[in-house]
Design a protein around this motif. Structure first.
Motif, short mmCIF file in Angstrom:
data_model
loop_
_atom_site.label_atom_id
_atom_site.label_comp_id
_atom_site.label_asym_id
_atom_site.label_seq_id
_atom_site.Cartn_x
_atom_site.Cartn_y
_atom_site.Cartn_z
N GLU A 128 0.84 -1.20 0.00
CA GLU A 128 0.00 0.00 0.00
C GLU A 128 0.88 1.25 0.00
OE1 GLU A 128 -2.00 2.37 -0.70
OE2 GLU A 128 -3.66 1.03 -0.13
N PRO A 129 1.24 1.74 -1.22
CA PRO A 129 2.13 2.91 -1.30
C PRO A 129 1.56 4.15 -0.64
CG PRO A 129 2.01 1.76 -3.40
CD PRO A 129 0.95 1.16 -2.54
N ARG A 130 0.24 4.23 -0.45
CA ARG A 130 -0.35 5.40 0.21
C ARG A 130 -0.04 5.45 1.71
NH1 ARG A 130 -6.48 4.79 -1.67
NH2 ARG A 130 -5.89 2.61 -1.23
N LEU A 131 0.61 4.42 2.23
CA LEU A 131 0.93 4.39 3.65
C LEU A 131 1.71 5.64 4.07
CD1 LEU A 131 0.55 2.31 6.03
CD2 LEU A 131 2.94 1.69 5.65
N ALA A 132 2.58 6.12 3.20
CA ALA A 132 3.37 7.30 3.53
C ALA A 132 2.50 8.53 3.75
CB ALA A 132 4.38 7.58 2.41
N GLN A 133 1.33 8.57 3.15
CA GLN A 133 0.40 9.68 3.35
C GLN A 133 -0.42 9.51 4.63
OE1 GLN A 133 -1.99 10.05 -0.26
NE2 GLN A 133 -0.29 9.21 -1.45
N TRP A 134 -0.55 8.28 5.08
CA TRP A 134 -1.44 8.00 6.22
C TRP A 134 -0.72 7.98 7.56
CZ3 TRP A 134 -3.81 3.08 3.51
CH2 TRP A 134 -4.61 3.50 2.43
N VAL A 135 0.57 7.63 7.56
CA VAL A 135 1.32 7.49 8.82
C VAL A 135 1.96 8.82 9.19
CG1 VAL A 135 3.33 6.40 9.89
CG2 VAL A 135 1.74 5.02 8.55
N LYS A 136 1.82 9.21 10.44
CA LYS A 136 2.38 10.47 10.91
C LYS A 136 3.90 10.42 10.96
CE LYS A 136 2.05 13.74 14.78
NZ LYS A 136 1.37 13.99 16.09
N ARG A 137 4.44 9.36 11.57
CA ARG A 137 5.90 9.21 11.67
C ARG A 137 6.24 7.77 11.99
NH1 ARG A 137 9.44 13.14 15.42
NH2 ARG A 137 9.56 14.33 13.47
N VAL A 138 7.39 7.31 11.46
CA VAL A 138 7.97 6.04 11.86
C VAL A 138 9.25 6.33 12.64
CG1 VAL A 138 8.85 3.79 11.12
CG2 VAL A 138 7.04 4.92 9.79
N TRP A 139 9.29 5.85 13.88
CA TRP A 139 10.46 5.98 14.74
C TRP A 139 11.27 4.69 14.62
CZ3 TRP A 139 10.93 10.31 18.17
CH2 TRP A 139 9.79 11.14 18.24
N ILE A 140 12.54 4.81 14.28
CA ILE A 140 13.33 3.62 13.92
C ILE A 140 14.58 3.53 14.79
CG2 ILE A 140 14.67 2.51 12.07
CD1 ILE A 140 12.78 3.99 10.09
N LEU A 141 14.77 2.36 15.41
CA LEU A 141 16.05 2.07 16.03
C LEU A 141 16.92 1.46 14.94
CD1 LEU A 141 18.10 -0.07 17.50
CD2 LEU A 141 17.72 2.13 18.58
N GLY A 142 17.90 2.19 14.49
CA GLY A 142 18.71 1.67 13.40
C GLY A 142 19.82 2.61 12.99
N GLY A 143 20.82 2.05 12.32
CA GLY A 143 21.93 2.85 11.84
C GLY A 143 22.95 3.15 12.93
N ALA A 144 24.06 3.69 12.53
CA ALA A 144 25.14 4.05 13.45
C ALA A 144 25.63 5.45 13.09
CB ALA A 144 26.28 3.04 13.38
N ALA A 145 25.39 6.40 13.97
CA ALA A 145 25.74 7.78 13.67
C ALA A 145 27.25 7.99 13.61
CB ALA A 145 25.12 8.71 14.71
N ARG A 146 28.00 7.19 14.36
CA ARG A 146 29.45 7.38 14.41
C ARG A 146 30.19 6.43 13.47
NH1 ARG A 146 27.23 8.23 19.31
NH2 ARG A 146 27.70 10.23 20.32
N GLY A 147 29.44 5.74 12.62
CA GLY A 147 30.05 4.94 11.57
C GLY A 147 30.57 3.58 11.98
#
Length: 312
Positions: free
Chosen positions: A141-160
């Motif tokens: 459902e590509p319209r999900l981006a229009q319906w969801v206010k925000r996705v909070w994600i635990l992920g990635g590494a800011a310091r590389g």
């Protein structure tokens, strides 16, 4: 007083996810958890589902429906389980029986879509594991981006420097294609990076003892379930303190004022095979597609966390 925000918790329920679920269910003045959607990651899917139910029971609050999601990454046939980190049961070898109540009869991606469609612009999603469920929902459902206010994600590494490989953090590395889909979906995303759980935000042995003896079932449960995680941290990093990574995310969801140094960036994920696969790239000069939180106020984080777990 404003109404509680609508929230889905998406989890690959290991011991640190338990803390996040308990926090969310106890912060009833801030959020209303409408569903817990489960994805494979730390453990096989069925064990993650069981642990999500146990976490709800430990919280001692209302139990929103739990929905089964993806049992493997988008392109890999098998997942990268972390039983060596969380214990064979994901809860520090507590070896508890499964709760008897049933799980929801919809797939997690359909639950996400249906709840977002109900009242567009209100629903928030907090993802504690790989992004496979959210990516599948976007693809369906590509319209999900229009319906969801925000996705909070635990992920990635800011310091590389990652915790799965020198280049990559676990949640992104285990399904980088899913992370890339979410980044390119148009969803508003805020990434709390794994390295927020290093340094002063780490939980000390004294703080675990405080939780274990606080007289609150949830606090005691959370202290017990991280025994394997504590042993792993000592083996790998040589210290007695431990970062409860997913509680970083959830406390930021509940109390955004604990975040420090947030910035907008153009982020992407390395998808090619090799040593850099899963690397989370951040370009502060590009056209931004997300927000990154690289740091958490340790004192305020712990104050909020322990209050919710019954040891405030």
């Amino acid at each position: 007083m404003s109404a509680p925000r609508r929230l889905i918790v998406d989890t690959d329920t290991g011991s640190d996810d338990v803390w996040a679920i308990v926090e969310a269910l106890r912060a009833t003045d801030v959020v209303r958890v409408e569903a817990v959607t489960v994805v494979c990651g730390n453990l096989p899917l069925e064990l993650c589902v069981k642990n999500a139910l146990l976490a709800e029971d430990a919280a001692g609050r209302s139990c929103p429906p739990v929905f089964r999601g993806m049992e493997r990454p988008l392109l890999r046939k098998t997942a990268f389980y972390a039983a060596d980190v969380h214990g064979s049961d994901g809860l520090g070898e507590m070896d508890l029986p499964a709760p008897e109540r049933p799980v929801g009869d919809r797939h997690a991606m359909d639950a996400i879509i249906d709840l977002a469609r109900e009242r567009p612009g209100e629903l928030e999603i907090a993802t504690c594991g790989p992004l496979t469920n959210v990516a599948m929902a976007v693809l369906k459902e590509p319209r999900l981006a229009q319906w969801v206010k925000r996705v909070w994600i635990l992920g990635g590494a800011a310091r590389g420097v990652g915790n799965m490989t020198p280049a990559a953090e676990y949640n992104v590395y285990t399904d980088p294609e899913a992370a890339a889909i979410v980044l390119d979906s148009g969803l508003e995303t805020l990434w709390v990076t794994w390295d927020t759980s290093r340094g002063d935000t780490e939980i000390t042995p004294e703080e675990l003892e405080r939780l274990a003896g606080c007289g609150d079932r949830a606090g005691a449960f959370c202290a017990r379930c991280v025994r394997s995680l504590r042993d792993y941290q000592k083996r790998r990093y040589g210290r007695d303190t431990l970062g409860i990574i997913d509680s970083m995310l959830m406390t930021a969801v509940l109390y955004p004022e604990i975040m420090r140094g947030t910035f907008s960036a153009r982020c992407s994920v390395e998808l090619r095979s090799g040593a850099d696969r899963g690397r989370f790239y951040m370009d502060r000069n590009g056209e931004a597609n997300c927000i990154v939180c690289p740091e958490i106020d340790a004192a305020e984080y712990k104050r909020r966390l322990f209050a919710l777990l019954g040891a405030g």
